[in-house]
Motif scaffolding. Structure first.
Motif, PDB file in Angstrom:
ATOM      1  N   TRP A  21       0.301   4.341   0.849  1.00  0.00           N
ATOM      2  CA  TRP A  21       0.223   5.780   1.066  1.00  0.00           C
ATOM      3  C   TRP A  21      -0.993   6.201   1.873  1.00  0.00           C
ATOM      4  O   TRP A  21      -1.024   7.301   2.398  1.00  0.00           O
ATOM      5  N   ILE A  22      -1.989   5.370   1.991  1.00  0.00           N
ATOM      6  CA  ILE A  22      -3.172   5.727   2.769  1.00  0.00           C
ATOM      7  C   ILE A  22      -2.785   6.002   4.225  1.00  0.00           C
ATOM      8  O   ILE A  22      -3.429   6.761   4.931  1.00  0.00           O
ATOM      9  N   PHE A  23      -1.660   5.423   4.675  1.00  0.00           N
ATOM     10  CA  PHE A  23      -1.174   5.608   6.034  1.00  0.00           C
ATOM     11  C   PHE A  23      -0.126   6.714   6.136  1.00  0.00           C
ATOM     12  O   PHE A  23       0.384   6.979   7.212  1.00  0.00           O
ATOM     13  N   ASP A  24       0.216   7.334   5.023  1.00  0.00           N
ATOM     14  CA  ASP A  24       1.273   8.348   4.975  1.00  0.00           C
ATOM     15  C   ASP A  24       0.682   9.726   5.267  1.00  0.00           C
ATOM     16  O   ASP A  24      -0.298  10.140   4.648  1.00  0.00           O
ATOM     17  N   ASP A  25       1.289  10.446   6.187  1.00  0.00           N
ATOM     18  CA  ASP A  25       0.788  11.763   6.574  1.00  0.00           C
ATOM     19  C   ASP A  25       0.992  12.829   5.505  1.00  0.00           C
ATOM     20  O   ASP A  25       0.444  13.918   5.607  1.00  0.00           O
ATOM     21  N   ASN A  80     -12.553   9.013   1.889  1.00  0.00           N
ATOM     22  CA  ASN A  80     -11.999  10.131   1.148  1.00  0.00           C
ATOM     23  C   ASN A  80     -11.128   9.699  -0.030  1.00  0.00           C
ATOM     24  O   ASN A  80     -10.682   8.561  -0.106  1.00  0.00           O
ATOM     25  N   SER A  81     -10.883  10.657  -0.914  1.00  0.00           N
ATOM     26  CA  SER A  81     -10.006  10.464  -2.062  1.00  0.00           C
ATOM     27  C   SER A  81      -8.715  11.227  -1.797  1.00  0.00           C
ATOM     28  O   SER A  81      -8.754  12.358  -1.301  1.00  0.00           O
ATOM     29  N   TYR A  82      -7.585  10.602  -2.138  1.00  0.00           N
ATOM     30  CA  TYR A  82      -6.289  11.172  -1.782  1.00  0.00           C
ATOM     31  C   TYR A  82      -5.319  11.230  -2.962  1.00  0.00           C
ATOM     32  O   TYR A  82      -5.330  10.367  -3.836  1.00  0.00           O
ATOM     33  N   LEU A  83      -4.468  12.252  -2.890  1.00  0.00           N
ATOM     34  CA  LEU A  83      -3.369  12.446  -3.838  1.00  0.00           C
ATOM     35  C   LEU A  83      -2.057  12.425  -3.060  1.00  0.00           C
ATOM     36  O   LEU A  83      -2.029  12.777  -1.883  1.00  0.00           O
ATOM     37  N   MET A  84      -0.980  12.058  -3.750  1.00  0.00           N
ATOM     38  CA  MET A  84       0.349  12.158  -3.153  1.00  0.00           C
ATOM     39  C   MET A  84       1.195  13.044  -4.053  1.00  0.00           C
ATOM     40  O   MET A  84       1.325  12.765  -5.253  1.00  0.00           O
ATOM     41  N   ALA A 126      -6.106   6.975  -4.239  1.00  0.00           N
ATOM     42  CA  ALA A 126      -7.289   6.439  -3.563  1.00  0.00           C
ATOM     43  C   ALA A 126      -8.505   7.269  -3.932  1.00  0.00           C
ATOM     44  O   ALA A 126      -8.487   8.489  -3.849  1.00  0.00           O
ATOM     45  N   LEU A 127      -9.538   6.599  -4.350  1.00  0.00           N
ATOM     46  CA  LEU A 127     -10.798   7.242  -4.686  1.00  0.00           C
ATOM     47  C   LEU A 127     -11.867   6.644  -3.782  1.00  0.00           C
ATOM     48  O   LEU A 127     -12.134   5.442  -3.847  1.00  0.00           O
ATOM     49  N   LYS A 128     -12.395   7.480  -2.903  1.00  0.00           N
ATOM     50  CA  LYS A 128     -13.368   7.043  -1.898  1.00  0.00           C
ATOM     51  C   LYS A 128     -12.813   5.890  -1.057  1.00  0.00           C
ATOM     52  O   LYS A 128     -13.491   4.914  -0.784  1.00  0.00           O
ATOM     53  N   ARG A 135      -5.316  -2.662 -11.933  1.00  0.00           N
ATOM     54  CA  ARG A 135      -4.205  -2.778 -12.890  1.00  0.00           C
ATOM     55  C   ARG A 135      -3.225  -1.620 -12.804  1.00  0.00           C
ATOM     56  O   ARG A 135      -2.099  -1.734 -13.253  1.00  0.00           O
ATOM     57  N   TRP A 136      -3.622  -0.464 -12.279  1.00  0.00           N
ATOM     58  CA  TRP A 136      -2.754   0.718 -12.238  1.00  0.00           C
ATOM     59  C   TRP A 136      -2.548   1.149 -10.797  1.00  0.00           C
ATOM     60  O   TRP A 136      -3.429   0.988  -9.975  1.00  0.00           O
TER      61      TRP A 136
END
Length: 143
Positions: A21-25, A80-84, A126-128, A135-136
């Motif tokens: 997901w880090i590559f997902d817009d 950066n930290s990201y949510l989906m 993703a956190l930082k 594990r998660w």
């Protein structure tokens, strides 16, 4: 295992892999996720006087055309930290009409939430710039 499964009272069980997901817009910056609850997730503007912008249009296509690497500096992506938003994936599983709740399973426990809460939730993946835990796949965040 770093996957999220949507199964049960759905027509099509699906498996999500948050590691890509880090590559997902469609990802949302953690800092921006709760700033303006009234704006939609795609960032579409209701202003009809705005001229057509091809780049903005392509980002609103679902799934969007991946322009992430061009738009963002690699350094920013890795800091950066990201949510989906899970709302992007739930329609693909085609929940049955009587689906009213979701059960979130962890290693030690299970938590039940209603389906509306699930539709309005995020997965912090993703956190930082790094995965949350080995594990998660991420942390569940209610909006």
């Amino acid at each position: 295992m770093l996957i999220v499964q949507i199964e049960g009272n759905v027509k099509h069980p699906i498996t999500l892999d948050p590691t890509v997901w880090i590559f997902d817009d469609r990802k949302v910056l953690l800092d921006d996720a709760f700033k303006n609850e009234d704006s939609n997730l795609n960032g579409a503007s209701a202003d009809k006087d705005t001229p057509f912008n091809r780049d903005q249009y392509q980002q609103q296509i679902n799934p969007p055309i991946n322009e992430s690497i061009k738009r963002f500096d690699k350094k920013k992506v890795l800091e950066n930290s990201y949510l989906m938003p899970l709302s992007y994936f739930l329609p693909n599983s085609e929940p049955n009409e009587d689906a009213a709740k979701a059960i979130l399973h962890t290693d030690d426990d299970s938590v039940e939430i209603n389906f509306t809460q699930l539709e309005n939730s995020y997965l912090l993946f993703a956190l930082k710039g790094k995965t949350i835990n080995r594990r998660w796949p991420g942390s569940f965040v209610l909006r």
